[in-house]
Design an enzyme around this catalytic site. Structure first.
Site, PDB file in Angstrom:
ATOM      1  N   LYS A 211     -63.567  10.739 -14.670  1.00  0.00           N
ATOM      2  CA  LYS A 211     -63.339  10.036 -13.390  1.00  0.00           C
ATOM      3  C   LYS A 211     -62.043   9.239 -13.457  1.00  0.00           C
ATOM      4  O   LYS A 211     -61.792   8.562 -14.461  1.00  0.00           O
ATOM      5  CB  LYS A 211     -64.516   9.088 -13.114  1.00  0.00           C
ATOM      6  CG  LYS A 211     -64.398   8.311 -11.808  1.00  0.00           C
ATOM      7  CD  LYS A 211     -65.599   7.390 -11.625  1.00  0.00           C
ATOM      8  CE  LYS A 211     -65.168   6.017 -11.210  1.00  0.00           C
ATOM      9  NZ  LYS A 211     -66.259   5.047 -11.125  1.00  0.00           N
TER      10      LYS A 211
ATOM     11  N   CYS B 294     -63.724   3.636  -1.321  1.00  0.00           N
ATOM     12  CA  CYS B 294     -64.407   2.369  -1.619  1.00  0.00           C
ATOM     13  C   CYS B 294     -63.502   1.229  -1.144  1.00  0.00           C
ATOM     14  O   CYS B 294     -62.351   1.475  -0.794  1.00  0.00           O
ATOM     15  CB  CYS B 294     -64.595   2.322  -3.134  1.00  0.00           C
ATOM     16  SG  CYS B 294     -65.629   0.998  -3.773  1.00  0.00           S
TER      17      CYS B 294
ATOM     18  N   HIS C 295     -70.194   0.998  -5.628  1.00  0.00           N
ATOM     19  CA  HIS C 295     -70.716   2.346  -5.888  1.00  0.00           C
ATOM     20  C   HIS C 295     -69.707   3.153  -6.715  1.00  0.00           C
ATOM     21  O   HIS C 295     -68.588   2.704  -6.947  1.00  0.00           O
ATOM     22  CB  HIS C 295     -71.052   3.064  -4.576  1.00  0.00           C
ATOM     23  CG  HIS C 295     -69.880   3.266  -3.678  1.00  0.00           C
ATOM     24  ND1 HIS C 295     -69.331   2.247  -2.941  1.00  0.00           N
ATOM     25  CD2 HIS C 295     -69.123   4.363  -3.404  1.00  0.00           C
ATOM     26  CE1 HIS C 295     -68.310   2.713  -2.234  1.00  0.00           C
ATOM     27  NE2 HIS C 295     -68.160   3.987  -2.506  1.00  0.00           N
TER      28      HIS C 295
ATOM     29  N   LYS D  41     -67.163  -6.510 -13.653  1.00  0.00           N
ATOM     30  CA  LYS D  41     -67.534  -6.807 -15.048  1.00  0.00           C
ATOM     31  C   LYS D  41     -68.083  -8.221 -15.196  1.00  0.00           C
ATOM     32  O   LYS D  41     -68.913  -8.490 -16.051  1.00  0.00           O
ATOM     33  CB  LYS D  41     -66.322  -6.606 -15.967  1.00  0.00           C
ATOM     34  CG  LYS D  41     -65.176  -7.560 -15.662  1.00  0.00           C
ATOM     35  CD  LYS D  41     -63.949  -7.314 -16.506  1.00  0.00           C
ATOM     36  CE  LYS D  41     -63.157  -6.101 -16.130  1.00  0.00           C
ATOM     37  NZ  LYS D  41     -62.603  -6.074 -14.743  1.00  0.00           N
TER      38      LYS D  41
ATOM     39  N   THR E 183     -69.563   3.918 -12.281  1.00  0.00           N
ATOM     40  CA  THR E 183     -69.086   3.176 -13.467  1.00  0.00           C
ATOM     41  C   THR E 183     -68.048   2.098 -13.131  1.00  0.00           C
ATOM     42  O   THR E 183     -67.300   2.217 -12.158  1.00  0.00           O
ATOM     43  CB  THR E 183     -68.427   4.165 -14.461  1.00  0.00           C
ATOM     44  OG1 THR E 183     -67.624   5.082 -13.710  1.00  0.00           O
ATOM     45  CG2 THR E 183     -69.451   4.909 -15.276  1.00  0.00           C
ATOM     46  N   ARG E 184     -68.003   1.053 -13.966  1.00  0.00           N
ATOM     47  CA  ARG E 184     -66.977   0.024 -13.913  1.00  0.00           C
ATOM     48  C   ARG E 184     -66.536  -0.295 -15.336  1.00  0.00           C
ATOM     49  O   ARG E 184     -67.375  -0.324 -16.243  1.00  0.00           O
ATOM     50  CB  ARG E 184     -67.506  -1.284 -13.282  1.00  0.00           C
ATOM     51  CG  ARG E 184     -67.888  -1.172 -11.804  1.00  0.00           C
ATOM     52  CD  ARG E 184     -66.656  -1.011 -10.937  1.00  0.00           C
ATOM     53  NE  ARG E 184     -66.962  -1.007  -9.509  1.00  0.00           N
ATOM     54  CZ  ARG E 184     -67.190   0.089  -8.784  1.00  0.00           C
ATOM     55  NH1 ARG E 184     -67.187   1.280  -9.335  1.00  0.00           N
ATOM     56  NH2 ARG E 184     -67.410  -0.013  -7.480  1.00  0.00           N
TER      57      ARG E 184
ATOM     58  N   HIS F  67     -55.529   2.134  -8.791  1.00  0.00           N
ATOM     59  CA  HIS F  67     -55.772   0.701  -8.609  1.00  0.00           C
ATOM     60  C   HIS F  67     -54.765   0.072  -7.631  1.00  0.00           C
ATOM     61  O   HIS F  67     -55.106  -0.815  -6.857  1.00  0.00           O
ATOM     62  CB  HIS F  67     -55.682   0.003  -9.970  1.00  0.00           C
ATOM     63  CG  HIS F  67     -55.882  -1.477  -9.906  1.00  0.00           C
ATOM     64  ND1 HIS F  67     -57.091  -2.046  -9.588  1.00  0.00           N
ATOM     65  CD2 HIS F  67     -55.023  -2.505 -10.092  1.00  0.00           C
ATOM     66  CE1 HIS F  67     -56.974  -3.364  -9.598  1.00  0.00           C
ATOM     67  NE2 HIS F  67     -55.728  -3.665  -9.891  1.00  0.00           N
TER      68      HIS F  67
HETATM   69  C1  LIG Z   1     -63.359   2.071  -6.654  1.00  0.00           C
HETATM   70  C2  LIG Z   1     -63.553   0.747  -7.309  1.00  0.00           C
HETATM   71  C3  LIG Z   1     -63.379   0.631  -8.683  1.00  0.00           C
HETATM   72  C4  LIG Z   1     -63.542  -0.594  -9.318  1.00  0.00           C
HETATM   73  N1  LIG Z   1     -63.425  -0.672 -10.674  1.00  0.00           N
HETATM   74  C5  LIG Z   1     -63.711  -1.839 -11.309  1.00  0.00           C
HETATM   75  C6  LIG Z   1     -63.754  -1.887 -12.725  1.00  0.00           C
HETATM   76  O1  LIG Z   1     -63.525  -0.881 -13.411  1.00  0.00           O
HETATM   77  N2  LIG Z   1     -64.091  -3.072 -13.303  1.00  0.00           N
HETATM   78  C7  LIG Z   1     -64.367  -4.191 -12.585  1.00  0.00           C
HETATM   79  O2  LIG Z   1     -64.658  -5.233 -13.167  1.00  0.00           O
HETATM   80  N3  LIG Z   1     -64.330  -4.161 -11.231  1.00  0.00           N
HETATM   81  C8  LIG Z   1     -64.020  -3.025 -10.583  1.00  0.00           C
HETATM   82  N4  LIG Z   1     -64.021  -2.959  -9.212  1.00  0.00           N
HETATM   83  C9  LIG Z   1     -64.219  -4.186  -8.441  1.00  0.00           C
HETATM   84  C10 LIG Z   1     -65.649  -4.599  -8.285  1.00  0.00           C
HETATM   85  O3  LIG Z   1     -66.490  -3.492  -8.078  1.00  0.00           O
HETATM   86  C11 LIG Z   1     -65.711  -5.595  -7.129  1.00  0.00           C
HETATM   87  O4  LIG Z   1     -64.819  -6.668  -7.431  1.00  0.00           O
HETATM   88  C12 LIG Z   1     -67.099  -6.146  -6.936  1.00  0.00           C
HETATM   89  O5  LIG Z   1     -68.028  -5.099  -6.750  1.00  0.00           O
HETATM   90  C13 LIG Z   1     -67.103  -7.077  -5.711  1.00  0.00           C
HETATM   91  O6  LIG Z   1     -68.391  -7.600  -5.564  1.00  0.00           O
HETATM   92  P1  LIG Z   1     -68.841  -8.331  -4.205  1.00  0.00           P
HETATM   93  O7  LIG Z   1     -70.197  -8.896  -4.467  1.00  0.00           O
HETATM   94  O8  LIG Z   1     -67.751  -9.241  -3.765  1.00  0.00           O
HETATM   95  O9  LIG Z   1     -68.903  -7.162  -3.127  1.00  0.00           O
HETATM   96  P2  LIG Z   1     -70.069  -6.099  -2.833  1.00  0.00           P
HETATM   97  O10 LIG Z   1     -70.692  -5.629  -4.096  1.00  0.00           O
HETATM   98  O11 LIG Z   1     -69.493  -5.091  -1.908  1.00  0.00           O
HETATM   99  O12 LIG Z   1     -71.173  -6.970  -2.067  1.00  0.00           O
HETATM  100  C14 LIG Z   1     -70.966  -7.532  -0.810  1.00  0.00           C
HETATM  101  C15 LIG Z   1     -72.250  -7.384  -0.045  1.00  0.00           C
HETATM  102  O13 LIG Z   1     -72.187  -8.147   1.151  1.00  0.00           O
HETATM  103  C16 LIG Z   1     -72.902  -7.455   2.155  1.00  0.00           C
HETATM  104  N5  LIG Z   1     -72.489  -7.949   3.475  1.00  0.00           N
HETATM  105  C17 LIG Z   1     -71.262  -7.877   4.021  1.00  0.00           C
HETATM  106  N6  LIG Z   1     -71.252  -8.449   5.256  1.00  0.00           N
HETATM  107  C18 LIG Z   1     -72.502  -8.900   5.475  1.00  0.00           C
HETATM  108  C19 LIG Z   1     -73.122  -9.572   6.560  1.00  0.00           C
HETATM  109  N7  LIG Z   1     -72.443  -9.905   7.675  1.00  0.00           N
HETATM  110  N8  LIG Z   1     -74.424  -9.858   6.469  1.00  0.00           N
HETATM  111  C20 LIG Z   1     -75.127  -9.539   5.351  1.00  0.00           C
HETATM  112  N9  LIG Z   1     -74.578  -8.893   4.285  1.00  0.00           N
HETATM  113  C21 LIG Z   1     -73.288  -8.585   4.349  1.00  0.00           C
HETATM  114  C22 LIG Z   1     -72.514  -6.001   1.893  1.00  0.00           C
HETATM  115  O14 LIG Z   1     -73.418  -5.111   2.494  1.00  0.00           O
HETATM  116  C23 LIG Z   1     -72.525  -5.944   0.385  1.00  0.00           C
HETATM  117  O15 LIG Z   1     -73.763  -5.503  -0.127  1.00  0.00           O
HETATM  118  C24 LIG Z   1     -63.863  -1.750  -8.551  1.00  0.00           C
HETATM  119  C25 LIG Z   1     -64.031  -1.624  -7.157  1.00  0.00           C
HETATM  120  C26 LIG Z   1     -63.902  -0.396  -6.542  1.00  0.00           C
HETATM  121  C27 LIG Z   1     -64.098  -0.306  -5.067  1.00  0.00           C
END
Ligand SMILES: Cc1cc2nc3c(=O)[nH]c(=O)nc-3n(C[C@H](O)[C@H](O)[C@H](O)COP(=O)(O)OP(=O)(O)OC[C@H]3O[C@@H](n4cnc5c(N)ncnc54)[C@H](O)[C@@H]3O)c2cc1C
Length: 371
Positions: free
Chosen positions: A260, A307, A43, A340, A46-47, A264
């Site tokens: 924003k 986050c 959330h 990304k 932007t990324r 990091h």
């Molecule tokens: C503030 C912030 C800024 C960032 N900036 C950048 C950027 O500029 N560029 C970039 O490339 N990356 C950036 N990132 C990193 C990037 O957003 C993350 O690496 C990426 O979103 C991770 O994806 P994910 O699928 O692992 O996690 P998520 O998108 O969090 O998905 C995990 C999902 O698993 C679900 N889940 C968890 N446990 C369970 C369970 N037991 N049962 C069912 N569902 C479950 C959760 O509800 C969630 O929906 C940033 C991250 C943050 C927090």
């Protein structure tokens, strides 16, 4: 019986569900919330997406494929997802990050410009960096609308027949007669293959099947400020600014959303099953001090958010099958820089789940480095 059950329909899971459903696989995507949502890592509007990668040239192929797939997703949905506002990477002179950016650009023939501090301060009104620093500007890089990307993949996946079960945390994983049994708060499901991409909750889930990975869910903060004209996305880039003791990143004001900025480095290790401590004065003090030092014309603080990052010790991802069971694919530890790539990683996870050949060298993301 599903072909694939995806645990975690976030950044990686929604993309993977689309690529599997498009191949007519029976795919079930389970999430503890209703993606996109504000409980995980996807959330905050932007990324940054950049291709000349400071974390190493090994990432570039994946980043370039991700860009193609984001553009394809834009065509499929008619949504604007990727805004090529440019990305300015700033560090102290001779810092490894900037060296890697240049190397990545050289090896992959990417267009970047090396800039002195004077170039930066004159060209990007609103930035002031000292002459001990330098920069590399990547004009083709930019910003992704994060929630729109997640909802677009989810919507397309559902149109192709993927089943989504939301507000249904997975509680237990087991295997019987070559079938994976996934138990949630609401039901029990069976699948031939599992993709586990549960973000900050992945460690807890894998503990359940006796796989112990050194993952650290970490609280991070970011905030929006009023943005005078010079910080508007029409002429101000996204940026990463790294110094020996800290690293910040930020975004221009897009359609009046405000400037924003996020921190990091640092952050507290957290238990993902507990609510995060809300954004507070100390969080603002770090961000305000950054703004005052390097972007002094940024306006008044508007609001801040918190986050989760899911950190690995070396900050490289884990994308692999379990050594003990090749029908479990793991994608985790995205350490604050994974979004990304999520289009390309979704495609990759679908290939891995279907046991197809993958077009990347995944050595750097191997699970073996931690087992
Ligand atoms: C503030 C912030 C800024 C960032 N900036 C950048 C950027 O500029 N560029 C970039 O490339 N990356 C950036 N990132 C990193 C990037 O957003 C993350 O690496 C990426 O979103 C991770 O994806 P994910 O699928 O692992 O996690 P998520 O998108 O969090 O998905 C995990 C999902 O698993 C679900 N889940 C968890 N446990 C369970 C369970 N037991 N049962 C069912 N569902 C479950 C959760 O509800 C969630 O929906 C940033 C991250 C943050 C927090």
């Amino acid at each position: 019986m599903y072909d694939v059950i995806i645990i975690g329909a976030g950044s990686m899971g929604t993309a993977a569900s689309y690529f599997l459903a498009k191949q007519q696989k029976r795919v079930l995507c389970i999430d503890a919330f209703d993606p996109p949502h504000t409980e995980g890592s996807h959330h905050g509007e932007t990324r940054i997406i950049r291709y000349a990668y400071g974390e190493g040239a090994d990432y570039v192929d994946l980043a370039l494929r991700a860009k193609q797939l984001w553009q394809e997703l834009e065509t499929l949905t008619g949504e604007q997802l990727l805004l090529p506002v440019g990305v300015l990477n700033m560090t102290d002179k001779d810092a490894p990050f900037l060296h890697n950016v240049k190397q990545s650009a050289l090896q992959h023939h990417l267009h970047v410009e090396s800039l002195t501090s004077t170039d930066v301060n004159e060209r990007f009104h609103g930035i002031t960096i000292p002459d001990t620093m330098e920069a590399v500007y990547e004009e083709d890089a930019g910003v992704l609308h994060v929630e729109r990307c997640v909802s677009s993949y989810r919507q397309l996946a559902e149109q192709h027949g993927a089943i989504y079960r939301v507000h249904e945390p997975v509680q237990q994983l087991s295997k019987k007669h070559n079938k994976h049994i996934v138990e949630t708060t609401h039901g029990t499901y069976e699948g031939k293959t599992l993709i586990v991409c549960a973000g900050a909750w992945t460690k807890q889930l894998l503990d359940n099947i006796h796989v112990s990975l050194p993952l650290t869910p970490t609280r991070k903060t970011f905030a929006w400020f009023d943005a005078p004209e010079q910080y508007d996305a029409r002429h101000f880039p996204a940026f990463v600014l790294e110094r020996p003791k800290y690293c910040f990143y930020g975004f221009p004001s897009i359609d009046g959303s405000g400037f924003k900025v996020g921190k990091h480095d640092g952050g507290e290790a957290v238990d993902p099953s507990q609510p995060l401590v809300p954004f507070h004065d100390e969080d603002l003090a770090h961000l305000q001090s950054f703004v005052d030092t390097y972007m002094p014309q940024v306006g008044t603080y508007k609001y801040g958010k918190e986050c989760k990052y899911n950190m690995t010790p070396d900050e490289d991802f884990i994308i692999d099958t379990l050594p003990t069971d090749s029908s479990i694919v793991i994608a985790t530890g995205f350490s604050g820089h994974g979004f990304k790539f999520s289009s390309a990683i979704g495609e990759l996870l679908a290939m891995m789940a279907m046991k197809q050949d993958v077009p990347y060298n995944l050595q750097r993301f191997s699970i073996h480095r931690f087992l």
